[in-house]
Write a protein that holds these residues in place. Structure first.
Motif, mmCIF file in Angstrom:
data_model
loop_
_atom_site.group_PDB
_atom_site.id
_atom_site.type_symbol
_atom_site.label_atom_id
_atom_site.label_comp_id
_atom_site.label_asym_id
_atom_site.label_seq_id
_atom_site.Cartn_x
_atom_site.Cartn_y
_atom_site.Cartn_z
ATOM 1 N N UNK A 497 35.634 -3.573 -20.612
ATOM 2 C CA UNK A 497 34.369 -2.864 -20.778
ATOM 3 C C UNK A 497 34.541 -1.437 -20.257
ATOM 4 N N UNK A 498 34.169 -0.434 -21.058
ATOM 5 C CA UNK A 498 34.476 0.958 -20.718
ATOM 6 C C UNK A 498 33.285 1.721 -20.143
ATOM 7 N N UNK A 499 32.110 1.082 -20.082
ATOM 8 C CA UNK A 499 30.946 1.769 -19.539
ATOM 9 C C UNK A 499 30.873 1.651 -18.026
ATOM 10 N N UNK A 500 29.754 2.091 -17.471
ATOM 11 C CA UNK A 500 29.550 2.012 -16.025
ATOM 12 C C UNK A 500 29.347 0.567 -15.591
ATOM 13 N N UNK A 501 29.753 0.284 -14.349
ATOM 14 C CA UNK A 501 29.578 -1.050 -13.765
ATOM 15 C C UNK A 501 28.937 -0.879 -12.399
ATOM 16 N N UNK A 502 27.867 -1.638 -12.169
ATOM 17 C CA UNK A 502 27.253 -1.671 -10.846
ATOM 18 C C UNK A 502 27.634 -2.961 -10.147
ATOM 19 N N UNK A 503 28.084 -2.836 -8.902
ATOM 20 C CA UNK A 503 28.389 -3.986 -8.068
ATOM 21 C C UNK A 503 27.154 -4.295 -7.238
ATOM 22 N N UNK A 504 26.596 -5.487 -7.412
ATOM 23 C CA UNK A 504 25.356 -5.866 -6.737
ATOM 24 C C UNK A 504 25.649 -7.041 -5.818
ATOM 25 N N UNK A 505 25.566 -6.813 -4.511
ATOM 26 C CA UNK A 505 25.842 -7.872 -3.533
ATOM 27 C C UNK A 505 24.527 -8.301 -2.901
ATOM 28 N N UNK A 506 24.208 -9.599 -3.023
ATOM 29 C CA UNK A 506 22.955 -10.131 -2.477
ATOM 30 C C UNK A 506 23.286 -11.250 -1.503
ATOM 31 N N UNK A 507 22.765 -11.135 -0.283
ATOM 32 C CA UNK A 507 22.976 -12.169 0.731
ATOM 33 C C UNK A 507 21.630 -12.685 1.211
ATOM 34 N N UNK A 508 21.575 -13.999 1.454
ATOM 35 C CA UNK A 508 20.378 -14.572 2.068
ATOM 36 C C UNK A 508 20.774 -15.152 3.423
ATOM 37 N N UNK A 509 20.070 -14.730 4.452
ATOM 38 C CA UNK A 509 20.284 -15.223 5.807
ATOM 39 C C UNK A 509 19.042 -15.983 6.238
ATOM 40 N N UNK A 510 19.243 -17.201 6.775
ATOM 41 C CA UNK A 510 18.111 -18.033 7.172
ATOM 42 C C UNK A 510 17.169 -17.315 8.134
ATOM 43 N N UNK A 511 17.723 -16.428 8.955
ATOM 44 C CA UNK A 511 16.912 -15.740 9.966
ATOM 45 C C UNK A 511 16.488 -14.344 9.522
ATOM 46 N N UNK A 512 17.388 -13.620 8.870
ATOM 47 C CA UNK A 512 17.106 -12.230 8.520
ATOM 48 C C UNK A 512 16.529 -12.056 7.124
ATOM 49 N N UNK A 513 16.584 -13.087 6.306
ATOM 50 C CA UNK A 513 16.074 -12.970 4.941
ATOM 51 C C UNK A 513 17.114 -12.408 3.988
ATOM 52 N N UNK A 514 16.642 -11.679 2.958
ATOM 53 C CA UNK A 514 17.520 -11.179 1.904
ATOM 54 C C UNK A 514 17.952 -9.740 2.187
ATOM 55 N N UNK A 515 19.168 -9.428 1.812
ATOM 56 C CA UNK A 515 19.649 -8.054 1.853
ATOM 57 C C UNK A 515 20.467 -7.796 0.598
ATOM 58 N N UNK A 516 20.524 -6.546 0.193
ATOM 59 C CA UNK A 516 21.245 -6.191 -1.040
ATOM 60 C C UNK A 516 21.911 -4.842 -0.881
ATOM 61 N N UNK A 517 23.150 -4.743 -1.327
ATOM 62 C CA UNK A 517 23.881 -3.483 -1.394
ATOM 63 C C UNK A 517 24.335 -3.290 -2.834
ATOM 64 N N UNK A 518 24.118 -2.096 -3.358
ATOM 65 C CA UNK A 518 24.509 -1.788 -4.739
ATOM 66 C C UNK A 518 25.426 -0.573 -4.722
ATOM 67 N N UNK A 519 26.589 -0.691 -5.358
ATOM 68 C CA UNK A 519 27.517 0.420 -5.468
ATOM 69 C C UNK A 519 27.982 0.563 -6.911
ATOM 70 N N UNK A 520 28.311 1.765 -7.272
ATOM 71 C CA UNK A 520 28.893 2.005 -8.592
ATOM 72 C C UNK A 520 30.390 1.759 -8.522
ATOM 73 N N UNK A 521 30.902 0.987 -9.454
ATOM 74 C CA UNK A 521 32.325 0.633 -9.438
ATOM 75 C C UNK A 521 33.185 1.824 -9.833
ATOM 76 N N UNK A 522 34.220 2.045 -9.045
ATOM 77 C CA UNK A 522 35.227 3.057 -9.381
ATOM 78 C C UNK A 522 36.597 2.422 -9.230
ATOM 79 N N UNK A 523 37.469 2.706 -10.167
ATOM 80 C CA UNK A 523 38.823 2.137 -10.099
ATOM 81 C C UNK A 523 39.613 2.807 -8.986
ATOM 82 N N UNK A 524 40.420 1.995 -8.287
ATOM 83 C CA UNK A 524 41.260 2.547 -7.213
ATOM 84 C C UNK A 524 42.411 3.357 -7.814
#
Length: 524
Positions: A497-524
């Motif tokens: 796939x040659x278009x943009x890619x967003x990396x979406x990380x979602x975590x659920x913690x029993x005590x802290x609830x939900x958190x999300x980090x989103x980054x744009x993918x770049x090749x190393x």
């Protein structure tokens, strides 16, 4: 020419002369090869309402029936290439029966078999009256006597064969008598040249065995080599869109998605109406009420509501369809319910993966109607949040996505039966329901044990949106999920796939609830 014996071709004539007609006559090439061959001459072809069942029956009747001259109707059609075309054109005695015509009300359930036999025998008397006498064996006995004198058989075309099981869901004794009648009519009968039955349901089963085991079954679960005749194919629809000036991409979104084996097919009723009226809306579902769907998805089977929730989010559900008893009342598991919904046309089935899913926007809207109410409390609100959450993802606003996922998780928690990676996966699929308009169905690696669930959304053609690679974690961290995506090179899954890619990380913690980090993918 009669109503039941050797009917005419007028209904098929109306079809082929209509503004929109798609030639499926090459199916006759297949039925010609089955004539008088005991191992293959019995066919039961089942598909949903308005998927061309009666049309196919009308076509076969017009081709085989002695009661008409159909040469002009088949001129230029695909079947003319068949070397057996002329040999069988209007050369056979055809008995055509629409079972539904004999069942108007409950009282008919106790007499309809007698009425069918009486009606057919009356027409046989006009043609073969001197060759038989009516005895206790009824229609099978009469046909056997005629065959003994003429050595010429009959082609049987039975439409709506299964309406007894739909009309009399709980009348087991009526169902049994009807199956016994069909068994007596067909099994071991020399006078049968071809038996073609069509309906919504396959042959009724008891345990793992078919009640009429002489029939080959062609269904939405197992279409065999008839897949392209179960609806309109992509190529056929594209051609019609050009002829009628209709946007194919929009029509595809609304009505594509049904799978018949390896072939994608479209609902013929919906396509024809969309081409005729130049509007995209729910045409096929307008022939049924959403209450019919609601009855089944409200049944209390473990995992059923969770499966519906996943599929509402454009996900898929693994099922075992082979234990379904092929009626509308014998359910043991959620798989039985979901298999029925495949036969009814509310779901489609990927035979290779043994997965079922909602095929298109038309059917998705029917599910949305059906999940309104207290038993689905929170689902409607969750879906309403989906559009805003998708937009927040594109804006890479992790805080807004986390808040949205948490709200949706809370709203559908009463439907999910447990809280772990599976419930988070269901939540995310529901949260990204609105992605259906912009993205292909999500690719998923299903969770296993304490592992992870990855969801990948690829944009549709000509849609300028980034691909979404979503990593889910439970009681860990969103930053850890992002790191894992990078370290394990999950983006390699989409390397073509040659278009943009967003990396979406979602975590659920029993005590802290939900958190999300989103980054744009770049090749190393």
């Amino acid at each position: 020419m009669g109503l039941y014996l050797n009917p005419g071709n007028e209904i098929f004539r109306q079809a082929v002369t209509s503004d929109i007609y798609i030639d499926k006559t090459d199916m006759i090439t297949l039925t010609n090869k089955k004539l008088n061959k005991p191992s293959v001459k019995y066919m039961c072809v089942s598909r949903p309402r308005r998927f061309g069942k009666s049309m196919a029956a009308d076509m076969l009747t017009a081709y085989y029936s002695k009661g008409c001259d159909s040469k002009d109707l088949f001129a230029g059609r695909k079947v003319k290439k068949d070397e057996l075309f002329k040999r069988h054109l209007n050369q056979h005695d055809v008995i055509r029966v629409d079972i539904q015509r004999f069942l108007f009300e409950d009282s008919h359930l106790d007499i309809f078999i007698d009425k069918i036999q009486e009606s057919v025998i009356k027409e046989l008397e006009r043609e073969y009256g001197g060759l038989f006498s009516v005895d206790q064996y009824g229609l099978p006995g009469v046909l056997g006597q005629i065959y003994a004198y003429t050595k010429s058989g009959f082609i049987f075309i039975i439409d709506e064969w299964d309406c007894v099981f739909r009309f009399a869901k709980d009348r087991k004794e009526v169902q049994k008598v009807y199956l016994d009648f069909l068994r007596g009519l067909f099994k071991g009968a020399e006078y049968v040249e071809l038996a073609y039955m069509t309906g919504i349901l396959p042959i009724k089963k008891y345990g793992d065995l078919s009640a009429i085991n002489i029939f080959d079954e062609f269904s939405m679960i197992d279409p065999k080599n008839l897949g392209k005749y179960f609806g309109f194919t992509q190529e056929e629809v594209q051609k019609q869109c050009k002829l009628h000036g209709v946007d194919y991409a929009e029509l595809e979104k609304w009505y594509d998605g049904y799978q018949a084996g390896e072939i994608h097919v479209y609902n013929p009723k919906s396509v024809v109406d969309a081409l005729t009226w130049k509007k995209f809306k729910s045409y096929w579902t307008g022939t049924e009420t959403y209450e019919a769907l609601k009855v089944y998805i409200d049944l209390n089977f473990d995992g059923l509501k969770e499966a519906i929730t996943v599929m509402l989010g454009n996900g898929r559900c693994k099922i075992n369809p082979w234990k379904f008893q092929n009626d509308m009342s014998t359910f043991s598991t959620k798989d039985d319910v979901l298999t029925l919904l495949v036969h009814l046309g509310y779901l489609t089935f990927d035979e290779k993966e043994e997965e079922t899913f909602i095929p298109n926007l038309e059917i998705a809207q029917e599910f949305l109607n059906a999940v309104e109410g207290p038993k689905w409390d929170g689902v409607t609100r969750a879906l309403e949040r989906s559009k805003g959450l998708l937009e927040s993802t594109w804006l890479m606003n992790g805080k807004a996505v986390a808040d949205g996922v948490e709200a949706i998780h809370n709203e559908i928690s009463s439907i999910l039966q447990y809280n772990d990676e599976n419930s988070l996966k269901c939540t995310v699929l529901m949260a990204y329901y609105s992605a259906r308009a912009y993205y292909l169905p999500p690719s998923m690696e299903l969770p296993s044990g304490k592992g992870f669930a990855d969801v990948v959304y690829f944009p549709k053609k000509n849609v300028n949106r980034p691909a979404l690679l979503i990593e889910l974690k439970w009681n860990k961290s969103a930053q850890g999920a992002i790191s894992q995506i990078k370290e394990r090179q999950y983006a390699n899954w989409v390397k073509e796939y040659t278009g943009d890619i967003l990396l979406v990380a979602i975590n659920y913690d029993d005590k802290k609830g939900h958190e999300c980090i989103i980054e744009k993918y770049t090749e190393n």
